[in-house]
Write an enzyme that holds these catalytic residues in place. Structure first.
Site, short mmCIF file in Angstrom:
data_model
loop_
_atom_site.label_atom_id
_atom_site.label_comp_id
_atom_site.label_asym_id
_atom_site.label_seq_id
_atom_site.Cartn_x
_atom_site.Cartn_y
_atom_site.Cartn_z
N ASN A 223 0.86 -1.19 0.00
CA ASN A 223 0.00 0.00 0.00
C ASN A 223 0.90 1.24 0.00
O ASN A 223 2.11 1.14 0.20
CB ASN A 223 -0.93 -0.04 1.24
N LYS A 303 10.11 -15.87 -11.02
CA LYS A 303 9.16 -14.94 -11.64
C LYS A 303 8.04 -15.74 -12.33
O LYS A 303 8.31 -16.68 -13.07
CB LYS A 303 9.90 -14.08 -12.66
N LYS A 362 -9.93 -3.49 19.08
CA LYS A 362 -8.47 -3.67 19.22
C LYS A 362 -8.03 -3.51 20.67
O LYS A 362 -6.89 -3.80 21.00
CB LYS A 362 -7.74 -2.63 18.37
#
Ligand code: CTP
Length: 417
Positions: A223, A303, A362
């Site tokens: 990200n 790959k 959390k």
């Protein structure tokens, strides 16, 4: 990175918490003394009032006019300069909250160590009883000479903070330790001397940046997190006296002070293991990392070739451990936990229920949520707009501010929670 105003690549040049603080800068004769102008700009850009003294050696390289033009007021020269107040050698001692000598020449180290008072800078240092920061710069043989090292030892024993020179090529063409330390280290050392030490004695761990989950030999799942919010928190805690350790995902380019310990990891699982190992010895955990919740089931170390792809390639994912949730649930009494939430929401108010839900799920003490679908908040932006909630039921919505200022407010909130 675009977030730094001063070019020093630190999130803290955008802090408003040092406005109207007072610093005195001593500049000695060294080729590095042009760099003191960049330090001055960074400090004055934050609203810090800076006065300066240029030694005769410094004035051979740079002019008082340069420092005046960049906002230093006043700029002192010699002890008996015409028109100067008769007590100007006492003024920094009366007004400044910290004194920085950068660059400090070998001669200045000698004079400061032995209490000389016959030149303006030495007399001002002698009459100054606040925090003294010294950033030497000289030829490597001059620096390693036992005479210089003895002077440094004397200054350190008296409480001066020495920002030791860096290694590398010096302007005189030699190699070794002697170059002026990186400017962000000197810049931050001064801020630390000006900051309240209300986090002294606290050990703080900060997770930051993205994680990277490998799929084949070249591809990964990740990200766009830059680690800036976490770096701002780690630096803020350190400025306020804490001992900070960061567990950083890959590609985080923000520079941290040398005193902040850094553990570099790549994957969510690496981050989980590193953070779990450190957590038992911490007083506070600040979990800013954008951890990948899932990893692709690895294709292998080679790959993947597209010729081998069947129609409509699918990749299966497996879940990663939730670092914040696991460590907060297993915490020892007294350990404080700050969590974050990256959310897409239509407006700031809509963040509040999401923040409360994440705080409870959390088991954090404080949870700060931001809208990653806004242009002034989230991944890679220099600013954040936050909705912050805590376990006692308090909630606040903060307007857009620099990540340095967000970090400052969050540290204060965690301290009183
Ligand atoms: N976090 C973590 N470990 C994970 C996932 C998240 O430590 N595997 C922490 C983040 O550092 C942040 C908080 O949990 O402090 C919330 O992260 P966020 O990405 O907003 O939420 P998620 O828990 O991943 O849940 P969702 O993506 O479903 O909103």
């Amino acid at each position: 990175m675009s977030e730094a105003k001063s070019g020093l690549n630190t999130p803290f040049d955008q802090s408003t918490h040092f406005e109207r603080k007072r610093l005195h800068l001593g500049v000695c004769g060294s080729i590095a003394c042009y760099k003191a102008a960049d330090l001055l700009r960074a400090w004055t850009g934050m609203g810090i009032h800076v006065s300066a003294t240029l030694t005769p050696g410094a004035r051979r390289f740079v002019t008082p006019l340069l420092f005046e033009s960049l906002g230093a007021l006043p700029v002192y020269e010699d002890m008996f300069s015409p028109g100067q107040d008769v007590f100007s050698h006492l003024e920094p001692g009366q007004h400044a909250e910290a004194m920085v000598v950068a660059p400090a020449s070998a001669d200045a180290l000698f004079r400061l160590a032995h209490g000389a008072a016959s030149d303006m800078l030495a007399a001002q240092a002698l009459a100054f009883d606040g925090p003294l920061i010294i950033a030497p710069a000289m030829n490597p043989r001059m620096w390693s000479n036992p005479a210089t090292q003895a002077n440094i030892d004397i200054l350190r024993q008296r409480g001066a903070r020495v920002v030791t020179p860096a290694c590398g090529g010096t302007a005189c063409g030699e190699q070794g330790e002697g170059r002026l330390a990186p400017l962000h280290d000197i810049f931050l050392a001064a801020l630390r001397a000006l900051a309240p030490q209300d986090m002294a004695g606290k050990r703080v761990m900060v997770t930051l940046g993205p994680t990277r989950e490998a799929w084949d030999g070249v591809r990964f799942w990740s990200n766009p997190s830059t680690g800036l919010m976490g770096a701002a928190l780690a630096v803020c805690a350190w400025l306020r006296g804490a001992e900070a350790t960061v567990v950083s995902g890959p590609g985080v380019r923000v520079r941290l002070p040398r005193e902040i310990a850094r553990v570099d990891v790549v994957s969510a699982r690496d981050m989980f293991e590193a953070a779990s190992g450190l957590w038992p010895n911490m007083d506070m955990g600040m979990f800013t990392a954008a951890v990948a919740d899932f990893s692709p089931q690895p294709f292998g170390p080679h790959k993947f070739k597209k010729i081998d792809a069947p129609d409509g390639l699918t990749v299966a994912f497996t879940p990663n451990p939730d670092i914040l949730r696991t460590l907060a649930h297993g915490r020892k009494p007294g350990q404080k936990v700050l969590g974050f939430a990256a959310e897409t929401a239509p407006d700031m108010k809509a963040l509040l229920p999401l923040a409360h839900a994440k705080l409870q799920g959390k088991k954090a003490d404080v949870l700060a949520a931001n809208r990653i679908n806004s242009t002034d908040s989230g991944f890679g932006t220099p600013t954040n707009a936050m909705a912050v909630v805590d376990a006692a039921g308090h909630e606040e919505i903060w307007p857009t501010q620099s990540k340095a200022d967000v970090a400052w407010e969050l540290c204060s909130w965690l301290l009183r929670s």
